[in-house]
Design a protein around this motif. Structure first.
Motif, short mmCIF file in Angstrom:
data_model
loop_
_atom_site.label_atom_id
_atom_site.label_comp_id
_atom_site.label_asym_id
_atom_site.label_seq_id
_atom_site.Cartn_x
_atom_site.Cartn_y
_atom_site.Cartn_z
N ALA A 232 0.60 -1.65 0.09
CA ALA A 232 -0.19 0.21 0.01
C ALA A 232 1.22 1.33 -0.09
CB ALA A 232 -1.04 0.28 1.60
N GLY A 233 2.01 1.31 0.58
CA GLY A 233 2.92 2.33 0.61
C GLY A 233 3.67 2.22 -0.72
N GLU A 238 -3.07 -1.93 -6.44
CA GLU A 238 -3.65 -1.67 -7.79
C GLU A 238 -3.10 -2.72 -8.40
OE1 GLU A 238 -7.02 -0.54 -8.30
OE2 GLU A 238 -6.99 -0.70 -10.68
N SER A 239 -2.02 -2.35 -9.00
CA SER A 239 -1.29 -3.51 -9.61
C SER A 239 -0.70 -4.92 -9.27
CB SER A 239 0.03 -2.94 -9.93
OG SER A 239 0.67 -4.57 -10.52
N LEU A 240 -1.51 -5.33 -8.06
CA LEU A 240 -1.39 -6.97 -7.73
C LEU A 240 -2.80 -7.17 -7.55
CD1 LEU A 240 -0.22 -7.48 -3.81
CD2 LEU A 240 -2.78 -8.79 -4.08
N ALA A 241 -4.18 -6.21 -7.36
CA ALA A 241 -5.18 -6.63 -7.45
C ALA A 241 -5.79 -6.86 -8.69
CB ALA A 241 -6.04 -5.84 -6.65
N LEU A 268 -7.44 0.46 -0.82
CA LEU A 268 -8.02 -1.02 -1.26
C LEU A 268 -8.88 -0.85 -1.64
CD1 LEU A 268 -7.07 -3.45 -2.42
CD2 LEU A 268 -7.75 -5.06 -0.43
N ALA A 269 -9.95 -0.10 -1.06
CA ALA A 269 -11.74 -0.08 -1.47
C ALA A 269 -11.40 0.69 -2.16
CB ALA A 269 -12.59 0.65 -0.66
N GLN A 270 -10.89 2.26 -2.63
CA GLN A 270 -10.86 3.28 -3.70
C GLN A 270 -10.52 2.08 -5.09
OE1 GLN A 270 -13.10 5.30 -3.48
NE2 GLN A 270 -13.52 4.89 -0.43
N LEU A 271 -10.03 1.35 -5.11
CA LEU A 271 -8.68 1.15 -6.13
C LEU A 271 -9.33 1.17 -7.54
CD1 LEU A 271 -6.07 -1.75 -4.92
CD2 LEU A 271 -5.68 0.93 -5.44
N PRO A 272 -9.63 1.97 -8.44
CA PRO A 272 -10.19 1.66 -9.78
C PRO A 272 -10.90 0.38 -10.48
CG PRO A 272 -8.69 2.76 -10.08
CD PRO A 272 -8.55 2.45 -8.15
N ILE A 273 -10.52 -0.94 -9.86
CA ILE A 273 -10.78 -2.02 -9.74
C ILE A 273 -11.98 -2.65 -9.10
CG2 ILE A 273 -9.37 -3.32 -8.89
CD1 ILE A 273 -8.79 -5.78 -11.06
N GLU A 301 -17.24 -1.42 3.31
CA GLU A 301 -18.10 -0.28 4.34
C GLU A 301 -16.69 1.56 4.08
OE1 GLU A 301 -17.12 0.54 8.48
OE2 GLU A 301 -15.63 -0.81 8.90
N HIS A 302 -15.50 0.51 3.04
CA HIS A 302 -15.10 2.09 2.21
C HIS A 302 -15.19 2.24 1.14
CE1 HIS A 302 -12.68 1.94 6.57
NE2 HIS A 302 -12.51 0.38 5.99
N ILE A 303 -15.86 1.24 -0.11
CA ILE A 303 -16.37 1.43 -1.09
C ILE A 303 -17.12 2.26 -1.45
CG2 ILE A 303 -15.26 -1.05 -1.86
CD1 ILE A 303 -18.21 -1.81 -2.36
#
Lengths: 481, 72
Positions: A232-233, A238-241, A268-273, A301-303
């Motif tokens: 994350a840091g 995104e690439s991982l997901a 993670l919840a805000q990633l484009p994927i 809850e974060h998306i």
């Protein structure tokens, strides 16, 4: 554990044994990795047995020669394949003495052909510095499969020395094909954190995410969480997901979610994927297949609103036992503040009805948990929208349980929610569904409501024809005395 | 899937292949696997033959005949 990744690694190793390109063994992708490993060991044994008598004679001949001459013959006459086959038949002390007189390039040649199971003592006695030199040579030749076969036989000192010789990409590739992955977590503990960041960036740059995800799959929870924080840091989630989606590896990624910090979960919840409907569907499919709902739910809850609609739509179509399981998890994880608005605001009428039916059937402990959360997080309006889909008898049962869970303390919130949402029918049905005895318990609380609230409730109850159904409450709420 | 004939592969391995593997592979795939192993064995034996001949060239001439009898 990802079976697909383990199978792929085993095919690479078997291809090496058979001297065949891995692509020609693609038909083995349907096989279980443990079966492929047994097959590989059987194949190695068969290769060894075929020429065993000649190999034994060679070993006997080597014993009578001085090491200097033996090393010369090994290098210039026997060559790596024959030397490898003979190694396990030599006295281990003699073998190590011979190895000291041979260059790393030749020892690397031998290592490629050597069956570590037959030369365990020799490998264990090899000096760490020499192991590091051989590892460096093997890395230059992209011989990760060979290195992976030996790691299980080396001590920490030798492994540490070898790790220092390998670049990040080689480390990932070796870890992927490691023979004894039970030791992987321990070995990873020998790698400093800054280097882990480099390894993840290498995975991104060199398209080695499947290898990195396999690494993740074999880590302890503590190390998984730490690695996810590093990803994350470094801006690599995104690439991982995307890889997890493309390679169907959500079963590796989802269990890491609860181990991440809140801040990383938000990222993670805000990633484009997550905006991708097909990707979301694959996530839910994996959660269902591997029962990873407990790991996935904290992310919901974060998306953002759009994907949340999709999650709700997909969730509403889940089989009944799965939805019931999710409600249990929501309760045990105290995730009502996520789940109630998801069902009320993001599901369609059919989905809300399904959730309503499930909630109507849960036990008192779950209702209590829900009531606490609904009151704490001011979710009465959302709960009323779900209650709208309950049948009278179900609503009555829920009302009874809510009362046992302390509804009298929640009466003001319930009335405020009915006023806010206009769902008076649902709010009043909760009250009218109570038995007269339970309604009587609410009378003292109703008496403390403001005159505005009492008049309003009375007016709405009359409009809806529910005034008589309020029983003892009607006298207080409707101004009857 | 019905079990395919595994005799060819079992013969090359010198033992029965894993049950789970036989269950998922077709007869054609089991044959291909057996052929791959047979080829690997042949390659190894040829490499051994060549290596022993090369080894003998490094043995002093007067001992070579004895060594040859011993190794071949």
């Amino acid at each position: 554990m990802s079976v697909a990744l383990d199978t792929r690694a085993e095919i690479l190793k078997l291809a090496r044994v058979l001297g065949t390109p891995p692509e020609e063994l693609a038909y083995l992708e349907r096989a279980a990795p443990q079966d492929l490993r047994v097959l590989r060991e059987q194949a190695i044994d068969a290769l060894f047995e075929r020429d065993h008598d000649r190999l034994r004679k060679l070993a006997l001949a080597s014993r009578v020669l001085p090491s200097a001459i033996g090393a010369k013959i090994a290098r210039w006459a026997l060559g790596p394949l024959l030397s490898a086959r003979v190694t396990g038949l030599l006295d281990p002390g003699k073998a190590v003495d011979l190895a000291k007189r041979l260059p790393a390039t030749f020892l690397a040649d031998i290592a490629i052909e050597l069956d570590p199971r037959r030369a365990r003592e020799v490998i264990e006695r090899m000096p760490a510095a020499q192991v590091a030199d051989i590892a460096s040579e093997l890395a230059q030749r992209d011989e990760q499969v060979t290195m992976g076969r030996f790691v299980g036989y080396l001590d920490d000192e030798a492994i540490g020395a070898a790790i220092e010789q390998l670049d990040d990409g080689s480390l990932l590739r070796v870890a992927f094909v490691l023979e004894d992955k039970d030791r992987l977590d321990h070995i990873l503990g020998m790698i400093p954190e800054p280097r882990m960041a480099g390894i993840l960036n290498t995975a991104d740059r060199d398209r080695l995410w499947p290898e990195a995800l396999d690494l993740l799959d074999h880590m302890s929870d503590e190390r998984k969480g730490a690695l996810a924080e590093i990803a994350a840091g470094e801006g690599l989630l995104e690439s991982l997901a995307e890889t997890a989606y493309a390679e169907s590896l959500w079963d590796v990624v989802l269990p890491v979610i609860p181990l991440m910090s809140e801040a990383s979960r938000v990222i993670l919840a805000q990633l484009p994927i997550v905006e991708n409907t097909a990707a979301l569907a694959s996530i839910l499919e994996a959660a269902g297949e591997y029962d990873l709902w407990a790991a996935l739910l904290p992310l919901v809850e974060h998306i953002s609103a759009g994907p949340r609609d999709q999650v709700a739509a997909l969730g509403a179509t889940l089989p009944q036992p799965v939805l019931e399981h999710i409600v249990d998890l929501v309760n045990s994880g105290d995730l009502w503040s996520m789940f109630v608005p998801l069902a009320a605001d993001h599901m369609d009428a059919v989905g809300r009805e399904r959730v309503a039916q499930i909630i109507a059937g849960v036990n008192a402990a779950v209702i209590n948990g829900m009531a606490d959360a609904v009151d704490r997080d001011r979710l009465w309006p959302e709960l009323l929208r779900i209650a709208e889909k309950m049948h009278d008898d179900q609503l009555e049962r829920i009302a009874d349980r809510l009362l046992r869970a302390g509804l009298e303390n929640r009466l003001p919130s319930l009335i405020a929610a009915a006023e806010e949402t206009g769902l008076w029918a649902q709010g009043l049905r909760i009250l009218s569904g109570l038995s007269p005895a339970l309604q009587q318990r609410l009378v003292p609380v109703a008496s403390t409501l403001s005159s505005h609230d009492r008049d309003l409730v009375g007016e709405k109850a009359r409009e809806l024809g529910l005034i008589d159904a309020l029983g003892p409450l009607s006298s207080v709420l409707a101004g009857r005395s | 899937m019905a079990f395919a004939d595994v005799s060819g592969l079992a013969s090359e391995l010198g033992t029965e292949p894993p049950h789970g593997l036989v269950e998922v592979l077709t007869a054609e795939e089991l044959r291909t696997l057996a052929e791959s192993l047979a080829l690997a064995k042949q390659r190894q034996s040829r490499a051994l033959d060549a290596a022993i001949q090369e080894a003998l060239r490094h043995v002093p001439f007067v001992l070579r005949g004895t060594a040859e009898l011993f190794l071949t």
